[in-house]
Design a protein around this motif. Sequence first.
Motif, PDB file in Angstrom:
ATOM      1  N   ILE A  45      35.941 172.496  57.058  1.00 52.20           N
ATOM      2  CA  ILE A  45      35.761 172.199  58.353  1.00 52.20           C
ATOM      3  C   ILE A  45      34.530 172.782  58.814  1.00 52.20           C
ATOM      4  CG2 ILE A  45      36.662 172.525  60.504  1.00 52.20           C
ATOM      5  CD1 ILE A  45      39.481 172.468  59.599  1.00 52.20           C
ATOM      6  N   ALA A  46      34.090 174.126  58.255  1.00 55.37           N
ATOM      7  CA  ALA A  46      33.109 174.791  58.839  1.00 55.37           C
ATOM      8  C   ALA A  46      31.812 174.125  58.241  1.00 55.37           C
ATOM      9  CB  ALA A  46      33.193 176.226  58.241  1.00 55.37           C
ATOM     10  N   THR A  47      31.889 173.540  57.143  1.00 59.06           N
ATOM     11  CA  THR A  47      30.540 172.765  56.386  1.00 59.06           C
ATOM     12  C   THR A  47      30.375 171.429  57.028  1.00 59.06           C
ATOM     13  OG1 THR A  47      31.114 174.189  54.325  1.00 59.06           O
ATOM     14  CG2 THR A  47      29.733 172.268  54.294  1.00 59.06           C
ATOM     15  N   THR A  48      31.535 170.593  57.086  1.00 58.74           N
ATOM     16  CA  THR A  48      31.526 169.289  57.438  1.00 58.74           C
ATOM     17  C   THR A  48      31.488 168.849  58.764  1.00 58.74           C
ATOM     18  OG1 THR A  48      33.725 168.960  56.986  1.00 58.74           O
ATOM     19  CG2 THR A  48      32.339 168.570  55.161  1.00 58.74           C
ATOM     20  N   GLY A  49      32.369 169.825  59.627  1.00 56.24           N
ATOM     21  CA  GLY A  49      32.659 169.609  61.019  1.00 56.24           C
ATOM     22  C   GLY A  49      33.688 168.740  61.247  1.00 56.24           C
ATOM     23  N   THR A  50      34.226 168.278  59.978  1.00 61.69           N
ATOM     24  CA  THR A  50      35.716 167.295  60.240  1.00 61.69           C
ATOM     25  C   THR A  50      36.808 168.229  59.349  1.00 61.69           C
ATOM     26  OG1 THR A  50      35.136 166.111  58.439  1.00 61.69           O
ATOM     27  CG2 THR A  50      34.347 165.460  60.713  1.00 61.69           C
ATOM     28  N   ASP A  51      38.125 167.596  60.055  1.00 59.72           N
ATOM     29  CA  ASP A  51      39.326 168.318  59.133  1.00 59.72           C
ATOM     30  C   ASP A  51      39.566 167.276  58.046  1.00 59.72           C
ATOM     31  OD1 ASP A  51      41.721 169.066  58.174  1.00 59.72           O
ATOM     32  OD2 ASP A  51      42.430 169.571  60.303  1.00 59.72           O
ATOM     33  N   PRO A  52      39.541 167.592  57.020  1.00 56.18           N
ATOM     34  CA  PRO A  52      39.604 166.482  55.732  1.00 56.18           C
ATOM     35  C   PRO A  52      41.240 166.155  55.814  1.00 56.18           C
ATOM     36  CG  PRO A  52      39.482 168.853  54.658  1.00 56.18           C
ATOM     37  CD  PRO A  52      39.234 168.961  56.058  1.00 56.18           C
ATOM     38  N   ALA A  67      45.589 182.445  33.547  1.00 53.37           N
ATOM     39  CA  ALA A  67      46.236 183.805  33.324  1.00 53.37           C
ATOM     40  C   ALA A  67      45.053 184.686  33.472  1.00 53.37           C
ATOM     41  CB  ALA A  67      46.754 183.746  31.985  1.00 53.37           C
ATOM     42  N   VAL A  68      45.303 185.805  34.242  1.00 49.25           N
ATOM     43  CA  VAL A  68      44.325 186.916  34.496  1.00 49.25           C
ATOM     44  C   VAL A  68      45.133 187.923  33.949  1.00 49.25           C
ATOM     45  CG1 VAL A  68      42.731 185.669  35.890  1.00 49.25           C
ATOM     46  CG2 VAL A  68      44.735 187.016  36.774  1.00 49.25           C
ATOM     47  N   PRO A  69      44.713 189.350  33.713  1.00 49.97           N
ATOM     48  CA  PRO A  69      45.621 190.612  33.262  1.00 49.97           C
ATOM     49  C   PRO A  69      46.415 190.716  34.220  1.00 49.97           C
ATOM     50  CG  PRO A  69      43.151 190.984  32.679  1.00 49.97           C
ATOM     51  CD  PRO A  69      43.251 189.762  33.466  1.00 49.97           C
ATOM     52  N   GLU A  70      46.146 190.586  35.802  1.00 51.70           N
ATOM     53  CA  GLU A  70      47.001 191.262  36.789  1.00 51.70           C
ATOM     54  C   GLU A  70      48.156 190.134  37.189  1.00 51.70           C
ATOM     55  OE1 GLU A  70      43.907 191.053  37.232  1.00 51.70           O
ATOM     56  OE2 GLU A  70      43.325 193.026  36.475  1.00 51.70           O
ATOM     57  N   GLY A  71      47.848 188.764  36.668  1.00 50.94           N
ATOM     58  CA  GLY A  71      48.855 187.893  37.235  1.00 50.94           C
ATOM     59  C   GLY A  71      48.275 186.371  36.827  1.00 50.94           C
ATOM     60  N   GLU A  72      47.977 185.525  37.711  1.00 53.68           N
ATOM     61  CA  GLU A  72      47.332 184.248  37.725  1.00 53.68           C
ATOM     62  C   GLU A  72      46.319 184.148  38.740  1.00 53.68           C
ATOM     63  OE1 GLU A  72      48.536 182.527  35.089  1.00 53.68           O
ATOM     64  OE2 GLU A  72      49.825 183.755  34.464  1.00 53.68           O
ATOM     65  N   ALA A  73      45.181 183.230  38.260  1.00 56.40           N
ATOM     66  CA  ALA A  73      44.174 183.079  39.347  1.00 56.40           C
ATOM     67  C   ALA A  73      44.627 181.533  39.676  1.00 56.40           C
ATOM     68  CB  ALA A  73      42.834 183.097  38.493  1.00 56.40           C
ATOM     69  N   ILE A  74      44.603 181.208  41.041  1.00 59.01           N
ATOM     70  CA  ILE A  74      44.833 179.766  41.572  1.00 59.01           C
ATOM     71  C   ILE A  74      43.669 179.419  42.165  1.00 59.01           C
ATOM     72  CG2 ILE A  74      46.332 178.562  43.010  1.00 59.01           C
ATOM     73  CD1 ILE A  74      48.176 180.189  40.921  1.00 59.01           C
ATOM     74  N   THR A  75      43.233 178.332  41.690  1.00 58.96           N
ATOM     75  CA  THR A  75      41.877 177.668  42.013  1.00 58.96           C
ATOM     76  C   THR A  75      42.224 176.241  42.662  1.00 58.96           C
ATOM     77  OG1 THR A  75      40.532 179.069  40.604  1.00 58.96           O
ATOM     78  CG2 THR A  75      39.516 176.882  41.784  1.00 58.96           C
ATOM     79  N   VAL A  76      41.859 176.176  43.999  1.00 58.58           N
ATOM     80  CA  VAL A  76      41.845 174.669  44.564  1.00 58.58           C
ATOM     81  C   VAL A  76      40.604 174.241  44.772  1.00 58.58           C
ATOM     82  CG1 VAL A  76      42.696 173.509  46.468  1.00 58.58           C
ATOM     83  CG2 VAL A  76      44.117 175.692  45.699  1.00 58.58           C
ATOM     84  N   THR A  77      40.103 172.948  44.382  1.00 53.51           N
ATOM     85  CA  THR A  77      39.206 172.258  44.468  1.00 53.51           C
ATOM     86  C   THR A  77      39.030 170.909  45.379  1.00 53.51           C
ATOM     87  OG1 THR A  77      38.550 173.287  42.522  1.00 53.51           O
ATOM     88  CG2 THR A  77      36.955 171.490  43.247  1.00 53.51           C
ATOM     89  N   TRP A  78      38.044 170.789  46.216  1.00 53.31           N
ATOM     90  CA  TRP A  78      37.947 169.555  46.761  1.00 53.31           C
ATOM     91  C   TRP A  78      36.474 168.923  46.748  1.00 53.31           C
ATOM     92  CZ3 TRP A  78      35.088 168.309  51.433  1.00 53.31           C
ATOM     93  CH2 TRP A  78      35.456 167.211  52.015  1.00 53.31           C
ATOM     94  N   ARG A  79      36.415 167.728  46.379  1.00 55.12           N
ATOM     95  CA  ARG A  79      34.862 166.895  46.360  1.00 55.12           C
ATOM     96  C   ARG A  79      35.023 166.164  47.608  1.00 55.12           C
ATOM     97  NH1 ARG A  79      35.706 168.867  41.549  1.00 55.12           N
ATOM     98  NH2 ARG A  79      34.608 168.446  39.618  1.00 55.12           N
ATOM     99  N   ASP A  80      33.817 166.278  48.101  1.00 54.43           N
ATOM    100  CA  ASP A  80      33.461 165.377  49.272  1.00 54.43           C
ATOM    101  C   ASP A  80      32.850 164.120  48.946  1.00 54.43           C
ATOM    102  OD1 ASP A  80      32.639 164.668  51.938  1.00 54.43           O
ATOM    103  OD2 ASP A  80      31.053 166.143  52.062  1.00 54.43           O
TER     104      ASP A  80
END
Length: 80
Positions: A45-52, A67-80
């Motif tokens: 929203i900050a970058t595009t000015g619209t709510d996807p 997997a990371v030593p402390e648990g899990e790394a969760i990555t969410v990715t969106w392509r414009d």
Amino acid sequence: METDIQTDPEHLTVHSVTVEASSTHPEDWGRATALALSQLIQEVIATTGTDPCRDPGGLDVALHIKAVPEGEAITVTWRD
């Protein structure tokens, strides 16, 4: 929390957010996933000015769990 904005070879803007979950159990990853999605949507929203999420096609994201030593790394990715 890690955020990243890149332009891929096809000239699409790629937004991604990574949040670490402190547990290795999938049932405990909800908070990290929700935080990553919320941060990603605010960044878009900050970058595009619209709510996807309000786009007629909806919001299509990719989810990556690593997997990371402390648990899990969760990555969410969106392509414009």
